[in-house]
Design a protein around this motif. Structure first.
Motif, PDB file in Angstrom:
ATOM      1  N   VAL A  94       0.842  -1.205   0.000  1.00  0.00           N
ATOM      2  CA  VAL A  94       0.000   0.000   0.000  1.00  0.00           C
ATOM      3  C   VAL A  94       0.873   1.249   0.000  1.00  0.00           C
ATOM      4  CG1 VAL A  94      -1.684   1.327   1.322  1.00  0.00           C
ATOM      5  CG2 VAL A  94      -1.932  -1.149   1.123  1.00  0.00           C
ATOM      6  N   GLU A  95       1.869   1.252   0.857  1.00  0.00           N
ATOM      7  CA  GLU A  95       2.738   2.428   0.939  1.00  0.00           C
ATOM      8  C   GLU A  95       3.501   2.646  -0.364  1.00  0.00           C
ATOM      9  OE1 GLU A  95       6.443   4.213   3.585  1.00  0.00           O
ATOM     10  OE2 GLU A  95       5.164   2.643   4.427  1.00  0.00           O
ATOM     11  N   ARG A  96       3.968   1.580  -0.975  1.00  0.00           N
ATOM     12  CA  ARG A  96       4.703   1.717  -2.239  1.00  0.00           C
ATOM     13  C   ARG A  96       3.808   2.278  -3.343  1.00  0.00           C
ATOM     14  NH1 ARG A  96       7.801  -4.154  -2.535  1.00  0.00           N
ATOM     15  NH2 ARG A  96       8.998  -3.954  -0.599  1.00  0.00           N
ATOM     16  N   VAL A  97       2.580   1.777  -3.413  1.00  0.00           N
ATOM     17  CA  VAL A  97       1.647   2.273  -4.431  1.00  0.00           C
ATOM     18  C   VAL A  97       1.370   3.757  -4.222  1.00  0.00           C
ATOM     19  CG1 VAL A  97      -0.758   2.134  -5.202  1.00  0.00           C
ATOM     20  CG2 VAL A  97       0.580   0.040  -4.921  1.00  0.00           C
ATOM     21  N   LEU A  98       1.129   4.152  -2.976  1.00  0.00           N
ATOM     22  CA  LEU A  98       0.839   5.555  -2.697  1.00  0.00           C
ATOM     23  C   LEU A  98       2.060   6.443  -2.922  1.00  0.00           C
ATOM     24  CD1 LEU A  98      -1.481   5.288   0.423  1.00  0.00           C
ATOM     25  CD2 LEU A  98      -2.118   5.803  -1.928  1.00  0.00           C
ATOM     26  N   ARG A  99       3.237   5.947  -2.588  1.00  0.00           N
ATOM     27  CA  ARG A  99       4.460   6.714  -2.866  1.00  0.00           C
ATOM     28  C   ARG A  99       4.582   7.006  -4.361  1.00  0.00           C
ATOM     29  NH1 ARG A  99       9.080   6.801   0.587  1.00  0.00           N
ATOM     30  NH2 ARG A  99      10.382   6.657  -1.278  1.00  0.00           N
ATOM     31  N   ALA A 100       4.322   5.990  -5.174  1.00  0.00           N
ATOM     32  CA  ALA A 100       4.423   6.170  -6.620  1.00  0.00           C
ATOM     33  C   ALA A 100       3.399   7.190  -7.121  1.00  0.00           C
ATOM     34  CB  ALA A 100       4.238   4.833  -7.331  1.00  0.00           C
ATOM     35  N   LEU A 101       2.186   7.138  -6.580  1.00  0.00           N
ATOM     36  CA  LEU A 101       1.135   8.057  -7.030  1.00  0.00           C
ATOM     37  C   LEU A 101       1.405   9.482  -6.571  1.00  0.00           C
ATOM     38  CD1 LEU A 101      -1.926   5.725  -6.447  1.00  0.00           C
ATOM     39  CD2 LEU A 101      -1.120   6.578  -8.652  1.00  0.00           C
TER      40      LEU A 101
END
Length: 344
Positions: free
Chosen positions: A236-243
């Motif tokens: 979840v954190e990785r996806v949000l970091r990318a966005l």
């Protein structure tokens, strides 16, 4: 003796090979990207953070291998989340509230637009809001962001679907809504400026430019099942970091042409001026820090509750989970990115 020594050497060699194989397996598992699927139903410029994160390799840089799936409407997207065919959805607050009220443990993790962003467009011959009484208004799906935008737009125009006998007709995404309007299958709809401007040039009436009305709303954002969030917090954190990185990329003036090209390709727009219009509209609407607006969710809740009494009993705070965004914010990650764009 010689046989025994040879056997010992063979045993040591096998142990070394086993250790090497184990080490390779461990390194591979650490370095392997997490595979996730993200579904979206909208086809408009505000999907740009998702497309930019994919096309510019930001997901990959964060260690996530993402497959983006175009879904035919919010109900199908929710069904795909429930079936674990998708790990994340890119959809609006109305979808999340309706699902939560129906017992689906879904969480909204981010929202990239927090006010109504559509124009209310009517066919030639309709020039005043009251002329929509008894007419057909097209939406993508009942309960989805476009439907909620239409409901809030009608309210803004002083109209009420039941009282004014306005027929809400499910058609499809914005390109399909434009085609239906041009074919006379519907009388009005809500679409983004990238679609409404060409219609206006063809003689269609813009009954309301809703972005200027500043109507609280929660548009496209990131959603996931509660179990996905609890079991895979690092993903979840990785996806949000990318966005969040994608938002910063979009807002960097030097990336303007790259973003316009992504919009043109993803939206299949041949006229570069239309893609540039979409880019400008999106910059006006996109949230630099994509926290879901509680005021926007309450506004959505108010209208949804007319059709679904269960929605009225919800606490909108229970639907959102902003701890990952707060972590990025409090660590200085988000401000550091925004500082490089000149954003205020």
């Amino acid at each position: 003796m010689k046989g025994r020594a040879a056997g010992a050497r063979l045993w040591r060699a096998l142990r070394v090979l086993s250790l090497v194989a184990l080490l390779v397996a461990v390194v591979s598992s650490v370095g392997a990207a997490e595979r996730v699927s993200i579904g979206h139903a909208a086809m408009q410029p505000r999907v740009a953070p998702l497309w930019v994160a994919a096309d510019r390799g930001l997901f990959a840089q964060e260690g996530v291998e993402v497959t983006i799936v175009l879904i035919n409407g919010a109900p199908t997207l929710l069904a795909s989340l429930t079936a674990r065919e998708l790990q994340f959805g890119y959809t609006g607050g109305s979808t999340v509230l309706a699902a939560f009220a129906g017992g689906l443990p879904v969480k909204m993790l981010a929202a990239f637009t927090n006010k109504v962003s559509f124009d209310f467009v009517a066919r030639p011959g309709i020039t005043r809001p009251e002329e929509l009484r008894g007419k057909r208004v097209g939406v993508q799906s009942i309960g989805g962001p476009l439907w909620m935008g239409a409901m809030l737009g009608l309210e803004y125009l002083g109209l009420e679907p039941v009282r004014d006998k306005i027929h809400i007709q499910v058609v499809g995404a914005q390109p399909q809504l434009v085609q239906a309007l041009q074919a006379g299958a519907i009388d009005a709809t809500v679409v983004d400026g990238i679609f409404s401007r060409p219609l206006k040039a063809q003689g269609y009436a813009i009954l309301a430019e809703l972005p200027t009305a500043n109507i609280p709303f929660v548009g496209e954002g990131v959603v996931a099942l509660k179990s996905t969030v609890e079991q895979n917090p690092q993903v979840v954190e990785r996806v949000l970091r990318a966005l969040v990185r994608a938002v910063a990329f979009i807002q960097q003036p030097g990336n303007r042409e790259a973003v316009i090209q992504i919009l043109a390709r993803r939206l299949r727009i041949e006229d570069p001026r239309r893609a540039e219009d979409g880019y400008r509209d999106m910059l006006q609407m996109i949230e630099r820090k994509p926290y879901p607006s509680l005021e926007g969710l309450r506004n959505v809740q108010r209208l949804l509750a007319r059709q679904n009494p269960k929605v009225a009993a919800l606490q909108v705070e229970d639907v959102v989970d902003t701890r990952f965004l707060r972590k990025l914010d409090e660590s200085g990650f988000t401000d550091g990115l925004l500082g490089t764009t000149g954003a205020r």
